[in-house]
Motif scaffolding. Structure first.
Motif, PDB file in Angstrom:
ATOM      1  N   ALA A 166      -1.931  16.016  -0.636  1.00  0.00           N
ATOM      2  CA  ALA A 166      -1.271  15.186   0.379  1.00  0.00           C
ATOM      3  C   ALA A 166      -1.106  13.741  -0.098  1.00  0.00           C
ATOM      4  N   LYS A 167       0.020  13.158   0.293  1.00  0.00           N
ATOM      5  CA  LYS A 167       0.322  11.775  -0.098  1.00  0.00           C
ATOM      6  C   LYS A 167      -0.615  10.825   0.638  1.00  0.00           C
ATOM      7  N   CYS A 168      -1.158   9.882  -0.114  1.00  0.00           N
ATOM      8  CA  CYS A 168      -2.085   8.912   0.461  1.00  0.00           C
ATOM      9  C   CYS A 168      -1.399   7.544   0.569  1.00  0.00           C
ATOM     10  N   GLY A 169      -1.855   6.737   1.491  1.00  0.00           N
ATOM     11  CA  GLY A 169      -1.307   5.396   1.664  1.00  0.00           C
ATOM     12  C   GLY A 169      -1.382   4.539   0.411  1.00  0.00           C
ATOM     13  N   CYS A 170      -2.307   4.856  -0.476  1.00  0.00           N
ATOM     14  CA  CYS A 170      -2.502   4.050  -1.693  1.00  0.00           C
ATOM     15  C   CYS A 170      -1.470   4.377  -2.756  1.00  0.00           C
ATOM     16  N   LEU A 173      -1.900  10.966  -4.813  1.00  0.00           N
ATOM     17  CA  LEU A 173      -1.857  12.238  -4.090  1.00  0.00           C
ATOM     18  C   LEU A 173      -3.264  12.826  -4.001  1.00  0.00           C
ATOM     19  N   GLY A 174      -3.578  13.374  -2.834  1.00  0.00           N
ATOM     20  CA  GLY A 174      -4.803  14.153  -2.719  1.00  0.00           C
ATOM     21  C   GLY A 174      -6.088  13.369  -2.582  1.00  0.00           C
ATOM     22  N   CYS A 175      -6.002  12.098  -2.188  1.00  0.00           N
ATOM     23  CA  CYS A 175      -7.215  11.319  -1.923  1.00  0.00           C
ATOM     24  C   CYS A 175      -7.914  11.861  -0.671  1.00  0.00           C
ATOM     25  N   LEU A 176      -9.215  11.653  -0.603  1.00  0.00           N
ATOM     26  CA  LEU A 176      -9.984  12.025   0.589  1.00  0.00           C
ATOM     27  C   LEU A 176      -9.342  11.453   1.853  1.00  0.00           C
ATOM     28  N   GLU A 177      -8.939  10.187   1.784  1.00  0.00           N
ATOM     29  CA  GLU A 177      -8.336   9.523   2.950  1.00  0.00           C
ATOM     30  C   GLU A 177      -7.088  10.235   3.468  1.00  0.00           C
TER      31      GLU A 177
END
Lengths: 313, 313
Positions: A166-170, A173-177
């Motif tokens: 999944a795309k992360c705000g940072c 891809l694939g961050c815990l957040e």
């Protein structure tokens, strides 16, 4: 009376307090940050909170503060996501104005430091904090001191738990957040609804997203809303994966879990995280690590700021 | 002359050396560990190496050592995967026999400590080491000191990079080691061959697996053997993912890469890891971190043991 000031400079509000030398709160002041009005206004608001606290008669020994972003040399905000600070030496300003020692840390780091100091966990030296809220923040305490690396360490929400996921705000891809923060959970719910599933949370999704509260989520989960259960199980799964990696990396004494999602879901979520984490940890390491919930809520930041400056002097 | 002894107690051999106070090696001794013959025999071998070094005339100030496994209190081997130590207080034995200070650390930790001290990296305080060999070991140096948590920290090979993925020797699924260690690479090659792909490395796979050497792998990769390229790209990818997470966690000054695979593949692999890692790091953190290769090879362990005891006295 001698005392300290602890400041929690948030994206929306600034909370400040006077602490006496025993750590008791003597007075609290809260004001809006007014981050959208620019940096000069934010500084004015920080001064206002501090000045109002100083109306109380006491001998000020020092000021501690937490601010979102990357903090350098316990003084400079290199960058902040929510406040228009860029390479801004807040410490210099504060020392010039108030003529006392000043120490600055990242807000989540400082909050977790407060949690740990206040909880007074006996024997614990190396502690991790995972703060599951709108985003996911972290804190690392090594040998009883906050660890910040070159200033930006403990971004535990950006541990990669699903490469290419999944795309992360940072931007990665694939961050815990991207899975387990409120934002990640909201996105996951949206995906399920788009796939045609039904949920009581659908009222919070759509054109004019009314972000659900953590207690809405808790209620839907307790009512066994199928979508809420699936997204929370997924959130717990990835927190467990990240926690497993963190134990393999740090073999810490204690991990403290806090933030809006954890506060709303409570002890059962902590137990579920622990159970999941065990699958991802080397067998010899897991048994030594304590899991705990945060307790201070909104006051973690000011407590942490107080302990930070007190320890520093 | 005053001096120290540094011991590298490995699964197959024990390497020992006398260092003078400037860190120069005066004499080296190597003997088999004889781990299969039981703990008493291993201790005898450690004594033999030490005694033979002590035939040299010098004033022994202390002994440092590295051993595989989880080390407690810089003295006790709680557990070792390759040597039959279980809750064994090696430090007590050594102090009783040689009447000098003794400090023990995990072999990979100690080796990376040696790398860092010997390289004398100016200004670096927080350093990570990733050691890509048969397995994957790690080391964490915080504020210029080895960090070991409760004794078993820095198991960086067991960061989860693909949840539910390849089976790892530790029992978990999807650890870095399951993809990017020599063992992981060997397994991946096997899978490709079973799927009917052709490779020059097939001679090393099958009933009587003749494990390929890191230089076999390097040659196959340089010759553009399709399987070798695919498995190495995968290995690099996951090292990049883990390295990205590690930078988000530690914001370290420096990451040192070592071990047989890295030594064989050299600088191009380091650059490929760096390039991949950048995709998984918060933008503001990446630019500050130096990547470097290890330089000491086989001698990292004895150098680390020497620096460990020297710093401790």
């Amino acid at each position: 009376m001698k005392g300290y000031i602890g400041l929690d400079i948030g994206g929306t509000k600034i909370l400040g307090a006077i602490f006496d030398e025993s750590g008791k709160i003597i007075k609290k002041v809260k004001k809006k940050t007014k981050a959208q009005e620019g940096i000069e206004q934010v500084i004015k608001q920080i001064y206002k909170v501090t000045d109002e606290l100083l109306e109380e008669k006491f001998d000020l020994l020092g000021i501690g503060a937490g601010s979102p972003g990357i903090i350098l040399d316990e003084s400079v905000v290199a960058f902040s996501p929510n406040i228009p600070f860029r390479d801004f030496d807040l410490g210099k300003k504060m020392k010039q104005r108030y003529k006392v020692p000043f120490v600055l840390g990242n807000d989540v780091n400082v909050g977790m430091f407060g949690e740990w100091k206040k909880a007074n966990v006996k024997g614990a030296k190396n502690i991790l904090g995972l703060f599951i809220g709108t985003g996911i923040g972290g804190a690392i305490i090594i040998d009883k001191k906050l660890y910040t690396g070159q200033g930006g360490a403990a971004e535990l929400g950006h541990i990669v738990v699903e490469p290419g996921g999944a795309k992360c705000g940072c931007g990665s891809l694939g961050c815990l957040e991207a899975y387990s923060s409120k934002t990640g959970i909201q996105n996951a719910i949206e995906d399920f609804l788009q796939d045609g599933e039904k949920s009581v949370l659908s009222q919070h999704i759509g054109e004019n997203k009314a972000i659900f509260s953590s207690s809405d989520l808790k209620k839907a989960y307790d009512d066994k809303d199928a979508v809420a259960v699936k997204v929370m199980d997924q959130a717990v799964y990835y927190i467990g994966v990240a926690t497993g990696s963190l134990i393999n990396i740090f073999h810490p004494d204690l991990i403290i879990f806090g933030g809006g999602i954890i506060e709303a879901m409570g002890e059962p979520m902590l137990l579920a995280i622990k159970e999941e984490a065990e699958h991802h940890v080397m067998p010899t390491l897991f048994k030594d690590v304590r899991f705990d919930l945060s307790h201070l809520g909104d006051e973690a930041g000011i407590y942490g700021a107080y302990y930070l400056i007190k320890d520093n002097i």
